[in-house]
Design a protein around this motif. Structure first.
Motif, PDB file in Angstrom:
ATOM      1  N   ALA B 191      -8.896 -32.640 -29.644  1.00  0.00           N
ATOM      2  CA  ALA B 191      -9.062 -33.840 -30.464  1.00  0.00           C
ATOM      3  C   ALA B 191      -9.068 -35.118 -29.628  1.00  0.00           C
ATOM      4  CB  ALA B 191      -7.938 -33.906 -31.510  1.00  0.00           C
ATOM      5  N   LEU B 192      -8.886 -34.981 -28.314  1.00  0.00           N
ATOM      6  CA  LEU B 192      -8.826 -36.182 -27.472  1.00  0.00           C
ATOM      7  C   LEU B 192     -10.197 -36.850 -27.338  1.00  0.00           C
ATOM      8  CD1 LEU B 192      -7.188 -37.995 -25.474  1.00  0.00           C
ATOM      9  CD2 LEU B 192      -7.942 -36.434 -23.656  1.00  0.00           C
ATOM     10  N   HIS B 193     -11.214 -36.021 -27.057  1.00  0.00           N
ATOM     11  CA  HIS B 193     -12.547 -36.576 -26.831  1.00  0.00           C
ATOM     12  C   HIS B 193     -13.308 -36.658 -28.144  1.00  0.00           C
ATOM     13  CE1 HIS B 193     -11.387 -34.617 -22.964  1.00  0.00           C
ATOM     14  NE2 HIS B 193     -11.773 -35.793 -22.509  1.00  0.00           N
ATOM     15  N   ARG B 194     -14.070 -37.716 -28.298  1.00  0.00           N
ATOM     16  CA  ARG B 194     -14.835 -37.916 -29.532  1.00  0.00           C
ATOM     17  C   ARG B 194     -16.315 -37.614 -29.310  1.00  0.00           C
ATOM     18  NH1 ARG B 194     -12.964 -41.940 -33.235  1.00  0.00           N
ATOM     19  NH2 ARG B 194     -15.143 -42.579 -33.376  1.00  0.00           N
ATOM     20  N   LEU B 195     -16.942 -37.175 -30.357  1.00  0.00           N
ATOM     21  CA  LEU B 195     -18.406 -37.074 -30.302  1.00  0.00           C
ATOM     22  C   LEU B 195     -18.978 -38.479 -30.471  1.00  0.00           C
ATOM     23  CD1 LEU B 195     -18.981 -33.780 -32.295  1.00  0.00           C
ATOM     24  CD2 LEU B 195     -19.209 -34.174 -29.830  1.00  0.00           C
ATOM     25  N   PRO B 196     -20.205 -38.708 -29.995  1.00  0.00           N
ATOM     26  CA  PRO B 196     -20.685 -40.091 -29.911  1.00  0.00           C
ATOM     27  C   PRO B 196     -20.901 -40.764 -31.263  1.00  0.00           C
ATOM     28  CG  PRO B 196     -22.422 -38.535 -29.326  1.00  0.00           C
ATOM     29  CD  PRO B 196     -21.145 -37.751 -29.414  1.00  0.00           C
ATOM     30  N   GLY B 197     -21.489 -40.027 -32.220  1.00  0.00           N
ATOM     31  CA  GLY B 197     -21.771 -40.641 -33.519  1.00  0.00           C
ATOM     32  C   GLY B 197     -22.466 -41.974 -33.344  1.00  0.00           C
ATOM     33  N   ASP B 198     -21.983 -42.966 -34.068  1.00  0.00           N
ATOM     34  CA  ASP B 198     -22.593 -44.288 -33.904  1.00  0.00           C
ATOM     35  C   ASP B 198     -21.730 -45.198 -33.042  1.00  0.00           C
ATOM     36  OD1 ASP B 198     -20.540 -44.633 -35.630  1.00  0.00           O
ATOM     37  OD2 ASP B 198     -21.763 -45.348 -37.314  1.00  0.00           O
ATOM     38  N   ALA B 199     -20.739 -44.610 -32.346  1.00  0.00           N
ATOM     39  CA  ALA B 199     -19.890 -45.423 -31.457  1.00  0.00           C
ATOM     40  C   ALA B 199     -19.654 -44.687 -30.136  1.00  0.00           C
ATOM     41  CB  ALA B 199     -18.560 -45.726 -32.141  1.00  0.00           C
ATOM     42  N   PRO B 200     -20.715 -44.504 -29.340  1.00  0.00           N
ATOM     43  CA  PRO B 200     -20.577 -43.718 -28.105  1.00  0.00           C
ATOM     44  C   PRO B 200     -19.604 -44.327 -27.092  1.00  0.00           C
ATOM     45  CG  PRO B 200     -22.900 -44.150 -28.600  1.00  0.00           C
ATOM     46  CD  PRO B 200     -22.093 -44.977 -29.536  1.00  0.00           C
ATOM     47  N   HIS B 202     -16.758 -45.430 -27.729  1.00  0.00           N
ATOM     48  CA  HIS B 202     -15.402 -45.032 -28.127  1.00  0.00           C
ATOM     49  C   HIS B 202     -15.244 -43.552 -27.781  1.00  0.00           C
ATOM     50  CE1 HIS B 202     -12.170 -45.229 -31.538  1.00  0.00           C
ATOM     51  NE2 HIS B 202     -11.686 -44.834 -30.382  1.00  0.00           N
ATOM     52  N   GLU B 203     -14.823 -43.287 -26.537  1.00  0.00           N
ATOM     53  CA  GLU B 203     -14.936 -41.930 -26.009  1.00  0.00           C
ATOM     54  C   GLU B 203     -13.737 -41.039 -26.318  1.00  0.00           C
ATOM     55  OE1 GLU B 203     -15.814 -42.460 -21.850  1.00  0.00           O
ATOM     56  OE2 GLU B 203     -17.820 -43.208 -22.267  1.00  0.00           O
ATOM     57  N   THR B 204     -12.558 -41.635 -26.436  1.00  0.00           N
ATOM     58  CA  THR B 204     -11.359 -40.826 -26.693  1.00  0.00           C
ATOM     59  C   THR B 204     -10.516 -41.469 -27.791  1.00  0.00           C
ATOM     60  OG1 THR B 204      -9.824 -41.971 -25.216  1.00  0.00           O
ATOM     61  CG2 THR B 204     -11.262 -40.284 -24.212  1.00  0.00           C
ATOM     62  N   GLU B 205      -9.522 -40.718 -28.221  1.00  0.00           N
ATOM     63  CA  GLU B 205      -8.623 -41.219 -29.262  1.00  0.00           C
ATOM     64  C   GLU B 205      -7.493 -42.064 -28.686  1.00  0.00           C
ATOM     65  OE1 GLU B 205      -9.139 -41.097 -32.358  1.00  0.00           O
ATOM     66  OE2 GLU B 205     -10.804 -39.665 -32.406  1.00  0.00           O
ATOM     67  N   LEU B 206      -7.526 -42.338 -27.396  1.00  0.00           N
ATOM     68  CA  LEU B 206      -6.451 -43.138 -26.814  1.00  0.00           C
ATOM     69  C   LEU B 206      -6.577 -44.589 -27.260  1.00  0.00           C
ATOM     70  CD1 LEU B 206      -6.303 -41.862 -23.110  1.00  0.00           C
ATOM     71  CD2 LEU B 206      -4.798 -41.252 -25.020  1.00  0.00           C
ATOM     72  N   GLU B 207      -5.446 -45.176 -27.595  1.00  0.00           N
ATOM     73  CA  GLU B 207      -5.410 -46.602 -27.931  1.00  0.00           C
ATOM     74  C   GLU B 207      -5.178 -47.396 -26.658  1.00  0.00           C
ATOM     75  OE1 GLU B 207      -5.920 -47.632 -31.030  1.00  0.00           O
ATOM     76  OE2 GLU B 207      -5.964 -45.591 -31.859  1.00  0.00           O
ATOM     77  N   ARG B 208      -5.474 -48.689 -26.736  1.00  0.00           N
ATOM     78  CA  ARG B 208      -5.300 -49.515 -25.547  1.00  0.00           C
ATOM     79  C   ARG B 208      -3.864 -49.401 -25.003  1.00  0.00           C
ATOM     80  NH1 ARG B 208      -6.613 -55.733 -26.057  1.00  0.00           N
ATOM     81  NH2 ARG B 208      -8.732 -54.931 -26.154  1.00  0.00           N
TER      82      ARG B 208
END
Lengths: 756, 348
Positions: B191-200, B202-208
């Motif tokens: 669940a860490l890495h995200r698929l690109p969708g419409d926000a490529p 935004h690569e991971t679920e990590l917050e700043r």
């Protein structure tokens, strides 16, 4: 600027007596592996600044604006060199003074000719400041549509190919030859753009002192560089002092001084301080030459007996939009196979890249992989073993000229390499062999050839009062081993053991040794050294034989021979005298002599001069996944006299690995819209790693050539690529039955070709 | 390169505080970040060097049998840890098939998880890239894309995640431990890495400001040790990213597959686990027909994003190969050419 190179004097590296032919390890090896060899970019003169080139990210158009103010505001930035702010040049960098003068981009205008072209130079106190300054220039462009690839535009016949070769050569009646064929192999091959990736990128440290210029820069041709720089800056060539003791690889990219190196000199002039400029890896992909892509159609006609009736080799190549260099790919078909009709022709397309230039075996490498693949196809069409087919069509004289060869031990190369490889057990048909693990196994071969070229070079020899010798020549060691091999020739030319010799090289202040290219450096400089040594020995002999106090007095017609630091009477070797004694009695501190080396036009008009070789390769292919692995390579080469077998072996290994790379790995990927190179780095521009290189066997076949030059040297720098690339490609076909005609062979073609 | 602040905090809390400002980036060994900075792709205004944070370089067995690997453990140290190799052989093989020996000596576990795509258009700052500049467009879409994604891509981005290490890790249910301003949380690696969708971008679920401090392999991951492989097709034998790779791990009892794990690399913006394939394999006999069925299931949703249809075919064959080799049993030692199709092959 004195150059002191502390070459190894360890006894392990010395041989006594005849030095040529001995497998000496490199005299500069310890300096290199201990990091003490000082390459150009290792120099840091006092007060030195760093220059960084800002490069274009468009391939064609104009630079509309540069934010020079922003760059100059960045802390540490000293100046920004642009078309509007640069030292005046004495000569147009686009002038074509001689066949070796290629146009360079020295900020003469705002025009962009290719991606990665210099559009400004930022000069700063630190490398980091200069780098950031270049980013802050934030160029804006007027973009024009880039012309990319072999189908980018109008096709035309180039005036010449290579350096002055005719673009079209006709031998015999090609139409009749093709018509006489009972089988015709008609195949089209494509080779990719390849870019120079020497470990050492182009670098320069430039120091002006009035109208004298001192530069540290890697060069394969210091005298050429002096001439070009002299013309551009309007100073005498003798005012330019180039130090180039070591190159971290050249491969042709450092044969002519490049635009970025000249920009470093301009930057030093602009700021009035020493300047260092080193290209980044990605900046090598544009201004320093490359191997252009080719599309080659071969038509090979054969009769029922498997004899060639015709070779028709047609090559399309790209060149730049603004200059003319034409990779002579089809010329590979001139010399190897005895067809009664041979036709070679070239056509060119202008694209928005830097000008293609010399890259290790320019023309020979691209042409060889196509020719050797086509010969393999023709042999199979005739149902004949590829080696037998080549032997049937062996050229006893150079086919296109009818000249005899000065020497040609290719038959022995075929025989020795085939035996070592075990070629006789090869099944004719493809996809017949599997190993115990189920991998598909294939065996392929290729013939290697490269012309024996010489340039013009000079050397100066000295025998000093203490009997020791000095040899001076501005030769170039690109890593091939000139420091060692030329010293071996020097010692023999002076009749000295190596430890009695001081060999000086790598500086333009020494006699011009010509260009280290065309695999002709050892032949050229070797001949110069040989003649310089002979001149000094002649002077010593004259002193001794004319002096009645010398044991050599009156040797006269019998003459003397030089060995071990002494002259001996040829008819009575017990009567001898040391060089030191001869000079002491004559009251001389030293004697010296000059020698030069160059091709003999009379011999050249009479003989065809080429090195030859035969390369055999085994590959394994995963039958499902299509992954290819080379597992064995054997090459036998005949290249005249071998000065140093260890160095020659390394050269041939390197060439064969380059051939492997050509067949399976290497390719510059260019965006077809923008003309930008997308893999301008060593992570993505794939050359083989150690794990890709199979066990390799190199055999050198003795060849005595009395015509090619006084020492009988043909050169080994480039021949290893030719033959090897085709051998690997042919092995892939033999393993799989899939004939790939676009190189490098890609995984998708294997995956889809192998099916289920 | 641009000037930036460099800080070396003494504690995780200080690091998080320092990295929570806009423009800050964590620096471990920098094997990817420094290249990105030199190329102008990444321009952080502050680097927060975490390499000397205490306690993050340990490999420890926890009471529940899981293995906790500190984020600063070097790739090479982990791949050569004897107990690790014994218990998680496919992960070791994947690690050793990545990058080069020199890079593995430097690269950290945490950094490996967060490496950026190798899409050439992402690295070429003259090209349009929605990751670098959201909304700019994607030049890869109509560009040189023979190696791009065939699963989970969008019109906005067709880049792939390049990690080898992550592929067997997602197959084995690895978990990442994350520290942030609000304390510690955990996330399955999958669940860490995200698929690109419409926000490529935004690569991971990590917050700043969040920092990966450890990776955990659950106790059950060891159950696959006897039947686990990682297979990678690449364009040269070392120092090359996967064209396509697969990790297969099986638990075989009484001649049947009790449980299967399968993940693919080089095919999507994240390491791609296929539960569909795993379900088809569970309970089945280990045979080639079933592997092919599983491979088809794993790639059922695939479609070419460009000149890369061959990757769909290749991926299926690699799945079959990885499963076949896993079923044969984990080799006693990691092969001399880790993950290479030439490391071993069933007899003809």
């Amino acid at each position: 600027m004195t150059l002191e190179i502390n070459l190894t004097r360890d006894p392990a590296h010395l041989r006594h007596g005849s030095n040529m032919g001995q497998p000496l390890t490199r005299t500069d090896g310890i300096l290199k592996v201990t990091g003490k060899a000082r390459y150009a970019a290792d120099n840091h003169p006092a007060g030195m600044l760093y220059a960084v080139i800002a490069t274009s990210c468009i391939a064609r158009g104009r630079v509309k604006s540069l934010d020079v103010a922003a760059a100059k505001r960045h802390p540490g930035v000293v100046d920004v060199m642009t078309p509007a702010h640069k030292p005046e040049l004495a000569e147009d960098p686009d002038a074509k003074g001689n066949p070796f003068a290629f146009r360079m981009e020295l900020l003469q205008s705002d025009e962009v000719r290719y991606a990665n072209q210099a559009i400004a130079v930022v000069i700063a106190e630190t490398l980091e400041a200069a780098t950031e300054g270049a980013v802050l220039l934030s160029p804006h462009y007027q973009v024009e549509i880039a012309r990319v690839g072999l189908d980018a535009g109008e096709v035309y016949a180039p005036p010449v190919v290579g350096i002055g070769n005719p673009a079209e050569v006709v031998h015999g009646d090609i139409d009749a030859g093709l018509a006489a064929a009972t089988k015709l192999t008609d195949a089209t091959y494509e080779t990719p753009a390849q870019y120079h990736n020497a470990m050492e990128p182009h670098a320069i440290v430039a120091v002006w002192d009035g109208d004298r210029l001192f530069i540290d820069t890697p060069s394969q041709g210091m005298a050429f560089a002096q001439m070009r720089v002299a013309g551009l800056f309007g100073i005498p060539p003798g005012n330019i002092h180039i130090n180039s003791p070591f190159l971290g690889g050249g491969f042709g990219s450092k044969g002519l001084i490049s635009g970025p190196q000249v920009l470093g000199i301009m930057a030093a002039k602009l700021v009035g301080r020493p300047v260092k400029l080193v290209l980044r890896r990605s900046q090598m992909y544009g201004p320093v030459g490359h191997r252009p892509p080719t599309r080659q159609r071969l038509r090979i006609g054969t009769d029922d007996a498997g004899m060639l009736t015709a070779i028709d080799h047609h090559a399309r190549i790209t060149t730049s939009s603004f200059d003319d260099f034409y990779e002579p790919a089809a010329d590979a078909s001139h010399t190897l196979y005895a067809a009664p009709a041979i036709h070679t022709a070239h056509e060119a397309v202008r694209v928005d890249t830097g000008t293609p230039l010399f890259m290790r075996a320019p023309g020979e490498a691209t042409g060889s992989i196509a020719l050797e693949s086509a010969i393999d196809e023709a042999a199979f069409a005739c149902g004949i073993d590829p080696l037998e087919f080549r032997l049937k069509n062996y050229a006893e004289v150079e086919p296109t000229t009818g000249k005899p060869f000065s020497s040609k031990a290719l038959r022995q190369c075929y025989a020795k390499a085939a035996e070592r490889f075990g070629w006789a057990r090869r099944p004719l048909a493809p996809k017949q062999m599997r190993d115990e693990n189920g991998y598909l196994v294939g065996w392929g071969m290729g013939t290697a050839t490269f012309p024996a070229i010489m340039f013009q070079g000079n050397a100066r020899a000295v025998i000093r009062a203490d009997g020791r010798g000095v040899m001076e020549t501005g030769a170039h060691d690109m890593g091939q081993g000139a420091w060692t091999a030329l010293a071996q020739i020097s010692a023999d030319s002076l009749g000295l053991d190596l430890d009695q010799l001081t060999f000086r090289s790598g500086s333009s202040d020494l006699p011009d040794a010509g260009i280290a290219g065309g695999s002709g450096h050892t032949a050229t400089v070797g001949a110069a050294i040989h003649n310089a040594g002979a001149a000094v020995i002649a002077k010593l002999a004259e002193l001794a034989t004319a002096d009645e106090r010398s044991p050599l007095f009156g040797a006269g017609n019998a003459g003397v021979i030089a060995r071990g630091g002494r002259l001996h009477r040829r008819d009575d070797e017990a009567r001898s005298e040391s060089y030191a004694d001869i000079l002491a009695r004559a009251g001389l501190a030293e004697v010296d002599g000059m020698g030069s080396g160059a091709a003999d036009p009379a011999a050249q008009s009479q003989y065809a001069m080429h090195a030859h070789g035969a390369v055999f390769a085994e590959v394994k292919v995963d039958p499902d996944l299509g992954q290819i692995r080379a597992t064995r390579m054997v090459g036998a080469f005949a290249a005249g006299r071998i000065i140093n077998p260890l160095l020659v072996q390394s050269q041939l290994y390197g060439g064969m690995i380059w051939g492997l790379s050509f067949a399976l790995h290497e390719e510059a990927v260019m965006d077809h819209r923008s003309g930008r190179i997308l893999n301008a780095n060593l992570a993505e521009y794939h050359v083989p790693v150690n794990a890709d290189v199979p066990p390799m066997d190199v055999i050198t076949v003795d060849e005595h050539d009395p015509h090619v030059n006084p020492l009988g040297i043909k050169g080994v720098g480039e021949i290893g690529i030719t033959g090897s690339a085709g051998a690997v490609a042919n092995a892939v076909w033999h393993a799989t039955g899939i004939r790939i005609r676009r190189f490098p062979i890609r995984i998708e073609e294997m995956v889809m070709g192998l099916g289920d | 390169m641009m000037n930036f602040d460099y800080v070396r905090p003494a504690s995780v809390a200080d690091a998080i505080a320092a990295a929570s400002e806009k423009g800050a980036a964590y620096l471990a060994s920098g094997t990817n970040l420094l290249d990105l900075m030199k190329g102008g792709v990444s321009r952080p205004s502050r680097l927060v060097d975490v390499t000397r944070l205490p306690g993050l370089d340990r490999i420890e067995r926890l009471a529940d049998g899981s293995l906790r690997i500190g984020a600063l453990v070097r790739n090479a140290d982990l791949a050569h840890d004897a107990e690790f190799v014994r218990n998680y052989p496919a992960v070791a093989e994947a690690l050793l098939s990545g990058a080069s020996a020199q890079l593995r000596n430097a690269a950290t576990v945490g950094g490996n998880l967060l490496q950026r795509t190798r899409c050439a258009y992402f690295y070429d700052i003259g090209s349009a890239c929605n990751k670098r500049w959201p909304g700019a467009g994607c030049d890869a879409l109509d560009g040189e894309n023979r190696l791009h994604a065939v699963l989970g891509w969008s019109e906005g981005c067709i880049a792939t995640h390049p990690s080898d290490f992550c592929v067997p890790l997602v197959a084995l249910d690895a978990v990442v431990e994350i520290e942030g301003k609000d304390g510690r949380r955990e996330l399955p690696l999958e669940a860490l890495h995200r698929l690109p969708g419409d926000a490529p971008a935004h690569e991971t679920e990590l917050e700043r400001g969040e920092l990966i401090v450890a990776l955990r392999l659950p106790a059950a991951a060891q159950n696959f040790a006897a039947h686990a492989r990682y297979i990678k097709v690449r364009e040269r034998t070392s120092y090359a990213f996967a064209v396509v790779s697969a990790a297969a791990a099986l638990r075989i009892e009484d001649g049947a597959i009790r449980e299967a794990r399968l993940a693919l690399g080089g095919v999507a913006a994240k390491p791609w686990r296929s539960r569909e394939a795993e379900q088809l394999l569970a309970g089945a006999a280990p045979d080639a027909a079933r592997y092919r069925e599983a491979a088809r299931a794993a790639l059922a949703g695939a479609k070419p994003s460009g000149d890369n249809a061959f990757k769909i075919e290749l991926a299926q064959r690699i799945v079959v190969r990885a499963l076949s080799l896993a079923a044969q049993g984990t080799p006693a030692r990691v092969a001399a050419l880790p993950a290479s199709p030439f490391s071993s092959l069933p007899g003809a």
